[in-house]
Structure formats: C-alpha cells, structure tokens
Design a protein around this motif. Structure first.
Motif, PDB file in Angstrom:
ATOM      1  N   ASN A 183       0.787  -1.301   0.071  1.00  0.00           N
ATOM      2  CA  ASN A 183      -0.195   0.131   0.091  1.00  0.00           C
ATOM      3  C   ASN A 183       0.889   1.139   0.094  1.00  0.00           C
ATOM      4  O   ASN A 183       0.401   2.234   0.352  1.00  0.00           O
ATOM      5  N   ARG A 208      -0.523   2.352 -10.678  1.00  0.00           N
ATOM      6  CA  ARG A 208      -1.564   3.233 -11.236  1.00  0.00           C
ATOM      7  C   ARG A 208      -1.541   4.609 -10.317  1.00  0.00           C
ATOM      8  O   ARG A 208      -1.097   5.058  -9.454  1.00  0.00           O
ATOM      9  N   ASP A 243      -3.336  -2.944  -7.952  1.00  0.00           N
ATOM     10  CA  ASP A 243      -4.405  -3.532  -7.114  1.00  0.00           C
ATOM     11  C   ASP A 243      -4.451  -2.908  -5.678  1.00  0.00           C
ATOM     12  O   ASP A 243      -5.447  -3.471  -4.695  1.00  0.00           O
ATOM     13  N   SER A 244      -3.763  -1.743  -5.246  1.00  0.00           N
ATOM     14  CA  SER A 244      -3.863  -1.173  -4.150  1.00  0.00           C
ATOM     15  C   SER A 244      -5.175  -0.549  -4.025  1.00  0.00           C
ATOM     16  O   SER A 244      -5.488   0.202  -4.961  1.00  0.00           O
ATOM     17  N   THR A 245      -5.864  -0.855  -2.934  1.00  0.00           N
ATOM     18  CA  THR A 245      -7.124   0.367  -2.816  1.00  0.00           C
ATOM     19  C   THR A 245      -7.070   1.346  -1.804  1.00  0.00           C
ATOM     20  O   THR A 245      -8.210   2.313  -1.337  1.00  0.00           O
ATOM     21  N   HIS A 295      -5.780   4.101  -1.911  1.00  0.00           N
ATOM     22  CA  HIS A 295      -5.500   5.334  -2.508  1.00  0.00           C
ATOM     23  C   HIS A 295      -6.676   5.612  -3.351  1.00  0.00           C
ATOM     24  O   HIS A 295      -6.420   4.928  -4.634  1.00  0.00           O
ATOM     25  N   ARG A 296      -7.654   6.694  -3.447  1.00  0.00           N
ATOM     26  CA  ARG A 296      -8.321   6.725  -4.433  1.00  0.00           C
ATOM     27  C   ARG A 296      -8.033   7.867  -5.398  1.00  0.00           C
ATOM     28  O   ARG A 296      -7.414   8.719  -5.075  1.00  0.00           O
TER      29      ARG A 296
END
Ligand SMILES: [Zn+2]
Length: 425
Positions: A208, A253, A275-277, A279-280
């Motif tokens: 992350n 990303r 695939d890390s969630t 950071h929006r």
C-alpha cells in the motif's frame, strides 16, 4: 540495431539506423526538435583540460508515433555521465525550501513516522532526505555518483552507492527493505533503461506504499518554449499521457498529480500498486490529462510547433548580443546550469559574446562551461567587473537571482532573460 532506409516526408527523418522507442520499442521516425551538436552538459572543464578536445553529440529529439514518448537517443553510457557528477543539489535556496515543504506534506498526508521507511532513488547529496531524517523518519538514499553520495552520508543520510533498477530493488526487497514512500525526483528523464527502472520502483514499493515522481512537464516545456531543458543527460520528456501508460505497463496506477512551478513547470505524480485500494483517484488526474488533450498532445501533430519556437529564440538572442557587443557593451552570464550548454550551443554563442559566467557552487568555480569554454567565477566577480548586461541562464530561478543581484542596477546594469522569449529586464 538494424539498418533501414526510411521514407522522407513531413516531420519524418531519413536515416540508415532504425531507432527504437525506449519504452514501447516502435521505430522512431518523427523529429520533435533538432538542436544540433553539443558536448555533455555537465562536463565542466578544469584549466588542465583546455588543451584537450571535447566530444560533441547530436541533440536530436524524436517523438514516438505509437506511445507519444518524446526522447533522445542514448549516446553515452550512464557511468560516463554520472560517476563524477558535478551537480550538488543543495546549492539553491528555492529548491531546498521546495524539498522541505514536500517532506512535511508527505509525512502528514501518508502518516509517516519512526516505523516507516522512505527510499529515494538518485538521492544526490541528501538534499531532500535530510528533512525526513530531521523528522525522525528512517530513510535510504540510492545514488550512483560516489562523490555526491559521500556528501549525503556526511549529512547523516544513509546512502547506497548504486545505479537503480530492477536488480537493486530486488536485492533490497529480499532484505525486507520495501518502502512506504518511494521518491524519484527529477530522475525519470535521466534513465536510459526506462522499463528496468520503473520495474524497480514497483518492486521497491510496499503493497500500500506510495510512489512520487517529479519531472518537468512536457506540456509546459512546449508552452513556455523551454528547449534548453533538452540535453544529453535527459533521455526522455514526459507528458502525463505517456507517464500513465508507462506506469500502467509496470503494474502501477496514477492516483493523483500536482502541478508545480519548479524547473519551469513540473508534475508531481502519485502512484500506487494497480491492485492497491488504499489510494482513491483524485480529480486532478483527469484535469491534467484534459489540458494535454486540449494542447493536442494526444496526437503526433500536436508536437509540431516546438522547433519553430526554438529557432525564434535563437535569432532574437543572437540579434541582441550582436547589437550589444557592437555598441561596446559588456555581457556576463549568471549561473552554470546544465541547460546553459544547450542554449549556448544551439545559438552558437561563445566567450566572444558572453565574457564569463558566475555560479554559487564552489565545484564549478574556476572551471569552464563545456564546449563554449566560458570561464566560471564566484558571484562576486559581477560586483568587481560591473557588466552592462547579465544573462540569467537558470531562468527558472530568475526571481531569486534578480533579488540577489539587485545591486547591478547601481551601475545601470540590466538583466537578460532568454527563455520563454528574449527579454531585457
Ligand atoms: Zn514508443
């Protein structure tokens, strides 16, 4: 490399050597700008070098039609350019303030503390990591130039003397040394093997973790006519459009971007694992992408006006110098940045036009600019010789420099700014 004859038509080069895009491998056929020949811009000469010759390389910049990466061919091994790099980052007050602010912002935004780990690639003399050290955040710098790395260690910044790529990153990861924050400031442009380097960034990043990259924004380079930021040490020139593609190809990303004033207009790109969630996606990413589309940077034709703008600066600057020298005026330079080599060589300006330049860095004083061999003195030389004009070569620091040199007004001295267009201030 294979040989072929390419068809000649508008914006298309004719050559016997097929050049491959350093990101996607497509053949490079389209000229972005051809700035002629120039020596390596950080090869400052000492008095003992003056009887020797210098090697000049073409500064011919291409645009990849397929992925839109603007790039120079690689001419010299990275070791030859960077192993005794004279550039110490810590000699500009403006730049150090920028770095300190960045460290404090990152520490707060991503909640970094004593249990975090921050790694910077191309960490130079510890100019940036020193602020994390001060804040109690563990760091590691990775820097290929041994002489600048030594200066970092003396500041208390642990530094590994290595070139960075997938191999170095893999070794650090195997030791469990992946990072919460990976920093690449003004290094992406200087990487010959782009895919290996970005692959390494991905390996070095915790699941992350956050990667931040700063680089001159090609949109601003074009808009502000900053052709002198093109030099051999900078292999690639990035838009956000091309950056997103390159990072995506390596499982990263982009989730945020900031537009900065540094280096004539830079981007600070924030990325994480695809695939890390944690950071929006922030709205500014779409905004900058739209600005680039508006400027035409999503298609090859949008890059065409740049070469003509560069020629205009050359004609106006040379015209000014010829007239000033013809009237018996004296002209000095201020600063000996890498970019001065491109400007001076492209414009054909030597020491018969600019008597000398000055620089605050003691590593440059007493030496000579590459190619033009204009001597470099300490800033006090301006006070002693009272030139009629001072050309500001690092135009990105013009406010700081004009404030420091305000005393030239006492003898009627004027400042000359070559970029974005020739101006007398
Ligand atoms: Zn390409």
């Amino acid at each position: 490399m294979t040989s072929s004859l390419l068809q000649k038509s508008d914006g298309v080069v004719s050559s016997t050597a097929a050049r491959a895009c350093r990101f996607c491998g497509a053949t490079l056929r389209r000229t972005f700008v051809d700035l002629g020949m120039s020596p390596l811009c950080e090869s400052y000469l000492s008095p003992g070098d003056l009887s020797r010759g210098e090697v000049y390389y073409p500064l011919h910049v291409y645009l990849c039609d397929k992925c839109l990466l603007v790039q120079l061919e690689e001419f010299e091994s990275p070791e030859a350019i960077f192993s005794d790099y004279a550039y110490f980052a810590s000699y500009s007050d403006t730049w150090l303030k920028h770095c300190e602010k960045y460290c404090i912002e990152m520490k707060e935004r991503f909640k970094l503390g004593g249990g975090s780990f921050v790694a910077e690639v191309a960490s130079n003399d510890g100019y940036l990591l020193q602020y994390f050290v001060r804040e109690g955040v563990p760091v590691l710098g990775i820097e290929p130039a041994a002489n600048v790395a030594k200066a970092a260690v003396e500041k208390g910044v642990p530094t590994l003397v290595r070139f960075f790529g997938a191999k170095t990153a893999g070794e650090l990861a195997a030791e469990g040394r992946t990072a919460d924050l990976v920093i690449g400031n003004n290094v992406l442009a200087q990487v010959p093997d782009l895919n290996d380097f970005v692959g390494g960034l991905q390996i070095l990043l915790k699941p992350n973790g956050v990667l931040t990259l700063e680089f001159p924004h090609l949109l601003r380079t074009i808009e502000h006519n900053e052709f002198d930021t093109i030099y051999h040490e900078h292999f690639s020139y990035f838009s956000l459009i091309s950056t997103v593609k390159i990072l995506e190809a390596h499982g990263l990303r982009v989730f945020d971007v900031e537009e900065l004033k540094s280096h004539g207009g830079s981007l600070r790109v924030f990325a994480c694992h695809a695939d890390s969630t944690a950071h929006r996606l922030m709205p500014n990413v779409q905004k900058v992408l739209q600005d680039e589309v508006k400027a035409g940077l999503d298609k090859p034709e949008g890059y065409e006006s740049f070469a003509e703008q560069a020629r205009k600066v050359k004609w106006e600057l040379v015209d000014f110098l010829l007239k000033a020298r013809g009237q018996g005026k004296t002209v000095a330079g201020y600063g000996a940045p890498g970019k001065s080599a491109t400007l001076l060589h492209y414009c054909g300006i030597g020491k018969d036009m600019i008597d000398y330049t000055v620089d605050r860095s003691p590593h440059k004083q007493g030496r000579y600019l590459p190619g033009s061999r204009i001597p470099i003195f300490a800033p006090e030389h301006i006070q002693e010789t009272k030139p009629d004009y001072v050309i500001i070569l690092p135009w990105n620091l013009k406010d700081e420099i004009m404030a420091q040199l305000d005393y030239i007004r006492n003898w009627g001295g004027r400042f000359v700014l070559p970029i974005p267009k020739m101006m007398i201030l």
